[in-house]
Design a protein around this motif. Structure first.
Motif, mmCIF file in Angstrom:
data_model
loop_
_atom_site.group_PDB
_atom_site.id
_atom_site.type_symbol
_atom_site.label_atom_id
_atom_site.label_comp_id
_atom_site.label_asym_id
_atom_site.label_seq_id
_atom_site.Cartn_x
_atom_site.Cartn_y
_atom_site.Cartn_z
ATOM 1 N N THR A 29 -15.343 -48.500 13.676
ATOM 2 C CA THR A 29 -15.730 -48.097 12.498
ATOM 3 C C THR A 29 -15.474 -47.081 11.083
ATOM 4 O O THR A 29 -15.289 -45.846 11.681
ATOM 5 N N GLU A 62 -17.269 -52.920 11.497
ATOM 6 C CA GLU A 62 -18.279 -52.412 10.345
ATOM 7 C C GLU A 62 -18.047 -51.932 9.747
ATOM 8 O O GLU A 62 -17.139 -50.360 9.879
ATOM 9 N N LEU A 86 -23.934 -55.291 4.121
ATOM 10 C CA LEU A 86 -24.414 -55.463 5.546
ATOM 11 C C LEU A 86 -26.323 -55.121 6.033
ATOM 12 O O LEU A 86 -26.979 -55.564 6.992
ATOM 13 N N GLY A 94 -24.394 -55.799 11.784
ATOM 14 C CA GLY A 94 -23.136 -55.866 11.678
ATOM 15 C C GLY A 94 -23.521 -56.851 10.831
ATOM 16 O O GLY A 94 -24.943 -57.198 10.336
ATOM 17 N N ARG A 121 -20.724 -58.092 16.125
ATOM 18 C CA ARG A 121 -21.736 -57.394 16.391
ATOM 19 C C ARG A 121 -21.197 -56.282 16.917
ATOM 20 O O ARG A 121 -21.139 -56.337 17.984
#
Length: 483
Positions: A233, A256, A415, A454, A463
């Protein structure tokens, strides 16, 4: 603030034991509301990552075989461990991230809820194995199993410590994976508590390993041969590097990444409700959210009234130290992000964009930026198109729903999105057309552990949360047999 966690000499947790990091460049952990150094930590290095990856690989066979309900007990142990430390963890969040108390409390509660949720999923894993498939023709049948992908690497960002790590650790361990986690070099303090809890609950050695560090640690993690998946992320720039590194071994990744999300307000919307949603979407966590709805798209019929009320509410926000009573927005978490956001604002001002409020730093100790709104931003301007990751809102007005949807979707990201409308069915129709992974209708940004998180387009791959987060750490095995 003299706390054991801040004074910790050992910043690497490998194979169930704390170790001294072997990195050469100490990390300075800063309180962004004062600029004071909270702590100096010696990070790990590539050698520590190699050791951690080996420990995760050695622990994997035993953890994988452990029944799901046994793994669930450990996950609940993490939840209770966080619960017992809540007051302390909130205070560390306030110091290290600059979050107002209510935001820090939400973060800790989110992490607790995530571990409890995945404990519930782990409880039922075994009974769902070997689901029968009767194949066409009748001569064969199949059995479907969902099995852990193996040891995984987890790379977490600085804007939501505890939260993003819980979103990764909990489903990975529930699925039967072991893990090596890299903390952010900017905000490592709260993440280290997971090692303390692992010791406290007797988590088998090597199931969770933590290496504090910067780029060297992240690069080593993506190249560790023992790891079979990387979950990341962060920014698109670093996400691309992660994907490139892992692609050499053709391993799965989940990413992400960034966002430049919109909030659409229709002509029949309740203005107070709309303003609540707008402000929460851009000023919560000082706008340091991949989900920030930083583009306001409002029907021209109510644009003037909405903007006037929005500016008044924005000017009334209390900006200050997280430890001051009533603070609603704190500082930027890192000085680098503070300077980046100011450069975006300076460019917009230089280009003559219509500045309604804010537009500068706040004159006090720490990295504070005034909540900022630019009106009628051209849709080809960098302020409209690039992720700023700060408390800066760009607005535009539209004449129709079709134009609103087109403006919302005219972005490389996908997003999240928000819709505020007096007609729910109308809002749902708009939400259906927005190209994004999570849409809120008439509500601030609430994320539940059993939702899906996600995005589409360049906002990432895969996700997190919900059963989809669990399946991201599982592979499907199909066993075929004659009847």
């Amino acid at each position: 603030m003299a706390d054991a966690l801040l004074e910790r000499e050992k910043t690497v947790f490998i194979g169930g034991e704390w170790q001294h990091g072997r990195g050469s460049d100490p990390l300075q952990v800063i309180d962004p509301s004062t600029g004071a150094v909270l702590s100096r930590l010696v990070p790990g290095n590539a050698g520590d990552v190699q050791q951690a990856a080996r420990a995760a690989a050695m622990a994997f066979p035993g953890w994988k075989r452990l029944p799901g309900d046994r793994r669930a007990r450990y996950l609940r142990g993490f939840a209770r461990g966080l619960e017992a430390r809540k007051t302390y963890l909130v205070r560390v969040q306030m110091h290290n991230n600059g979050k107002p108390r209510i935001e820090a409390e939400i973060d800790v509660d989110d992490a607790i809820a995530t571990f409890d949720y995945y404990a519930g999923l782990a409880d039922g894993l075994d009974e769902r194995q070997d689901a029968r498939v009767d194949h066409m023709g009748g001569a064969h049948f199949g059995l479907v199993r969902h099995e852990p992908v193996g040891p995984v690497g987890l790379i977490v960002p600085w804007n939501f410590p505890l939260v993003t790590s819980a979103w990764k650790i909990a489903p990975a361990l529930a699925a039967g994976c072991t893990a090596v986690m890299k903390t952010s070099e900017m905000t490592p303090l709260n993440e280290l508590v997971y090692g303390e809890i692992a010791e406290e609950i007797g988590l088998p050695a090597g199931v969770l390993n933590i290496v504090t560090g910067a780029a060297e640690v992240g690069v080593a993690l993506t190249h560790a041969p023992e790891l079979r998946k990387i979950s990341f992320t962060g920014s698109n720039m670093i996400g691309a590097r992660v994907m490139e590194a892992v692609s050499a071994r053709c391993l799965p990744v989940s990413l992400e990444l960034g966002g430049k999300s919109s909030i659409i307000v229709t002509a029949d919307a309740d203005l107070d409700q709309a303003i609540d949603c707008i402000m929460g979407g851009i000023f919560f966590n000082s706008g340091q959210m991949c989900s920030a709805t930083s583009r306001l798209i409002v029907d021209r019929a109510i644009e003037a009234d909405l903007v006037e009320a929005l500016v008044a509410r924005t000017n009334a926000l209390k900006i200050g130290s997280p430890f001051e009573d009533g603070t609603e927005m704190g500082p930027m978490t890192t000085n680098a992000q503070y300077r980046k956001v100011l450069s975006f604002i300076a460019e917009a001002r230089s280009d003559g964009l219509s500045l309604l409020t804010g537009g500068d730093r706040i004159d006090r100790h720490g990295d504070f930026i005034a909540p900022t709104i630019f009106r009628d931003v051209p849709r080809d301007h960098v302020l409209w198109r690039d992720e700023i990751f700060g408390p800066v809102l760009a607005t535009t007005s539209v004449a129709s729903e079709d134009e609103a949807v087109a403006a919302a979707n005219d972005t490389i990201f996908g997003l999240v999105g928000s819709v505020v409308s007096g007609d729910w069915a109308r809002a749902k129709g708009i939400a259906d057309q927005i190209e994004a992974g999570q849409i809120w209708i008439n509500t601030p940004q609430i994320v539940y552990p059993d939702s899906a998180w996600g995005g589409f387009k360049q906002s990432g791959i895969g996700r997190e949360l919900g059963p989809w987060g669990l399946s991201g750490y599982q592979g499907v095995k199909h066993i075929l047999s004659e009847v």
